[in-house]
Design a protein around this motif. Sequence first.
Motif, PDB file in Angstrom:
ATOM      1  N   THR A  96       0.805  -1.219   0.000  1.00 11.06           N
ATOM      2  CA  THR A  96       0.000   0.000   0.000  1.00 11.06           C
ATOM      3  C   THR A  96       0.840   1.271   0.000  1.00 11.06           C
ATOM      4  O   THR A  96       0.312   2.368   0.169  1.00 11.06           O
ATOM      5  CB  THR A  96      -0.951   0.017   1.215  1.00 11.06           C
ATOM      6  OG1 THR A  96      -0.181  -0.031   2.419  1.00 11.06           O
ATOM      7  CG2 THR A  96      -1.894  -1.173   1.170  1.00 11.06           C
ATOM      8  N   LEU A  97       2.150   1.137  -0.193  1.00 12.38           N
ATOM      9  CA  LEU A  97       2.993   2.321  -0.341  1.00 12.38           C
ATOM     10  C   LEU A  97       2.620   3.067  -1.622  1.00 12.38           C
ATOM     11  O   LEU A  97       2.124   2.473  -2.591  1.00 12.38           O
ATOM     12  CB  LEU A  97       4.472   1.926  -0.410  1.00 12.38           C
ATOM     13  CG  LEU A  97       5.130   1.412   0.866  1.00 12.38           C
ATOM     14  CD1 LEU A  97       6.506   0.851   0.542  1.00 12.38           C
ATOM     15  CD2 LEU A  97       5.225   2.497   1.924  1.00 12.38           C
ATOM     16  N   SER A  98       2.864   4.358  -1.641  1.00 15.81           N
ATOM     17  CA  SER A  98       2.676   5.112  -2.876  1.00 15.81           C
ATOM     18  C   SER A  98       3.667   4.628  -3.930  1.00 15.81           C
ATOM     19  O   SER A  98       4.655   3.954  -3.610  1.00 15.81           O
ATOM     20  CB  SER A  98       2.895   6.606  -2.620  1.00 15.81           C
ATOM     21  OG  SER A  98       4.256   6.853  -2.283  1.00 15.81           O
ATOM     22  N   ALA A  99       3.418   4.984  -5.178  1.00 12.36           N
ATOM     23  CA  ALA A  99       4.299   4.530  -6.261  1.00 12.36           C
ATOM     24  C   ALA A  99       5.731   5.007  -6.037  1.00 12.36           C
ATOM     25  O   ALA A  99       6.693   4.256  -6.232  1.00 12.36           O
ATOM     26  CB  ALA A  99       3.775   5.026  -7.610  1.00 12.36           C
ATOM     27  N   ALA A 100       5.897   6.248  -5.603  1.00 16.59           N
ATOM     28  CA  ALA A 100       7.244   6.778  -5.363  1.00 16.59           C
ATOM     29  C   ALA A 100       7.914   6.056  -4.207  1.00 16.59           C
ATOM     30  O   ALA A 100       9.111   5.736  -4.252  1.00 16.59           O
ATOM     31  CB  ALA A 100       7.181   8.275  -5.087  1.00 16.59           C
ATOM     32  N   ALA A 101       7.153   5.777  -3.150  1.00 16.70           N
ATOM     33  CA  ALA A 101       7.711   5.078  -1.993  1.00 16.70           C
ATOM     34  C   ALA A 101       8.106   3.654  -2.346  1.00 16.70           C
ATOM     35  O   ALA A 101       9.112   3.140  -1.845  1.00 16.70           O
ATOM     36  CB  ALA A 101       6.712   5.085  -0.845  1.00 16.70           C
ATOM     37  N   LYS A 102       7.332   3.004  -3.200  1.00 13.57           N
ATOM     38  CA  LYS A 102       7.687   1.650  -3.641  1.00 13.57           C
ATOM     39  C   LYS A 102       9.012   1.660  -4.394  1.00 13.57           C
ATOM     40  O   LYS A 102       9.831   0.756  -4.225  1.00 13.57           O
ATOM     41  CB  LYS A 102       6.582   1.075  -4.522  1.00 13.57           C
ATOM     42  CG  LYS A 102       5.340   0.646  -3.772  1.00 13.57           C
ATOM     43  CD  LYS A 102       4.280   0.101  -4.726  1.00 13.57           C
ATOM     44  CE  LYS A 102       3.040  -0.345  -3.955  1.00 13.57           C
ATOM     45  NZ  LYS A 102       1.975  -0.824  -4.863  1.00 13.57           N
ATOM     46  N   ARG A 214       8.248   2.522   6.649  1.00 15.40           N
ATOM     47  CA  ARG A 214       7.177   3.046   5.796  1.00 15.40           C
ATOM     48  C   ARG A 214       7.235   4.570   5.726  1.00 15.40           C
ATOM     49  O   ARG A 214       7.168   5.156   4.626  1.00 15.40           O
ATOM     50  CB  ARG A 214       5.815   2.596   6.326  1.00 15.40           C
ATOM     51  CG  ARG A 214       4.641   3.070   5.467  1.00 15.40           C
ATOM     52  CD  ARG A 214       3.294   2.637   5.993  1.00 15.40           C
ATOM     53  NE  ARG A 214       2.247   3.111   5.109  1.00 15.40           N
ATOM     54  CZ  ARG A 214       1.785   2.437   4.071  1.00 15.40           C
ATOM     55  NH1 ARG A 214       2.259   1.239   3.789  1.00 15.40           N
ATOM     56  NH2 ARG A 214       0.833   2.950   3.292  1.00 15.40           N
ATOM     57  N   GLU A 218       7.935   6.952   2.394  1.00 18.94           N
ATOM     58  CA  GLU A 218       6.965   7.937   1.932  1.00 18.94           C
ATOM     59  C   GLU A 218       7.556   9.349   1.977  1.00 18.94           C
ATOM     60  O   GLU A 218       7.284  10.174   1.101  1.00 18.94           O
ATOM     61  CB  GLU A 218       5.697   7.872   2.785  1.00 18.94           C
ATOM     62  CG  GLU A 218       4.872   6.597   2.601  1.00 18.94           C
ATOM     63  CD  GLU A 218       4.158   6.520   1.257  1.00 18.94           C
ATOM     64  OE1 GLU A 218       4.323   7.439   0.418  1.00 18.94           O
ATOM     65  OE2 GLU A 218       3.442   5.523   1.035  1.00 18.94           O
TER      66      GLU A 218
END
Length: 259
Positions: A96-102, A214, A218
């Motif tokens: 469920t991380l944002s695309a940038a965080a992934k 996490r 983020e």
Amino acid sequence: MLILLPPSEGKTAPRRGAPLDLAALSSPVLTPARERLLDALVGLSSGNETEAATVLGLGPSQLDLLTRNAMLRDAATARADRVYSGVVYDALGAATLSAAAKRRAASRVAVVSSLFGLVRLGDRIPAYRLSGDATLPGVGPVAGVWREALGPAVVEALGRGLLVDLRSSTYAAFWRPDRDLAARTATVRVLHEVGGTRKVVSHFNKATKGRIVRALMEDGRDPRTPAALAEVLRDLGWTVEVGGPGAKGTQLDVVVSEL
């Protein structure tokens, strides 16, 4: 920045997926050690059930894990962040991380594994049972195998950045930074404070470490020193106390009062 996580004892076995391909895993320098441990684990789990259960610390209700281990070379694989489960990984919530965080997590987070050494979250692995304190017949202590092999892989993955060591003591024994690297290593201890008394509580420790990873992914900042990391964590809402530099790095105490 490179964040080292411990694996989880519990794992989610993939229902489908390509079989294990050691050559496709990150840190190929570790392939010989991976092959050695995989052969030993498969051989042990395919033999005498009583001996294997004793070596692997399995109870009577866990003998199905021997079958899983025996089939590791042909077992279905999935991303490591889907195989590892438990408190740390639930709190991290990689899916469920944002695309940038992934994208950041793919390059900044690694798991120290008893079977595979250093695992990136996107590496495809099967579910397995092998604790970090196990001693395999013909191989010896798992920690001893990685103590000889893991260092170059960590150093290569880290580059010039900050090493953030969130491993438990069992997996910290696999490899420790040398004096030069310790100067840019931060270890994190989570202290639960109630009524002015502080202590380490396993669940708080694991959940908080997952949340820290996490939040860092983020947030996106890339601190270069333990002190800079402490400042980022304070900005993100944690109470952090910075200790003096030591042989293992600089210890950051994150103090929490509730989960």
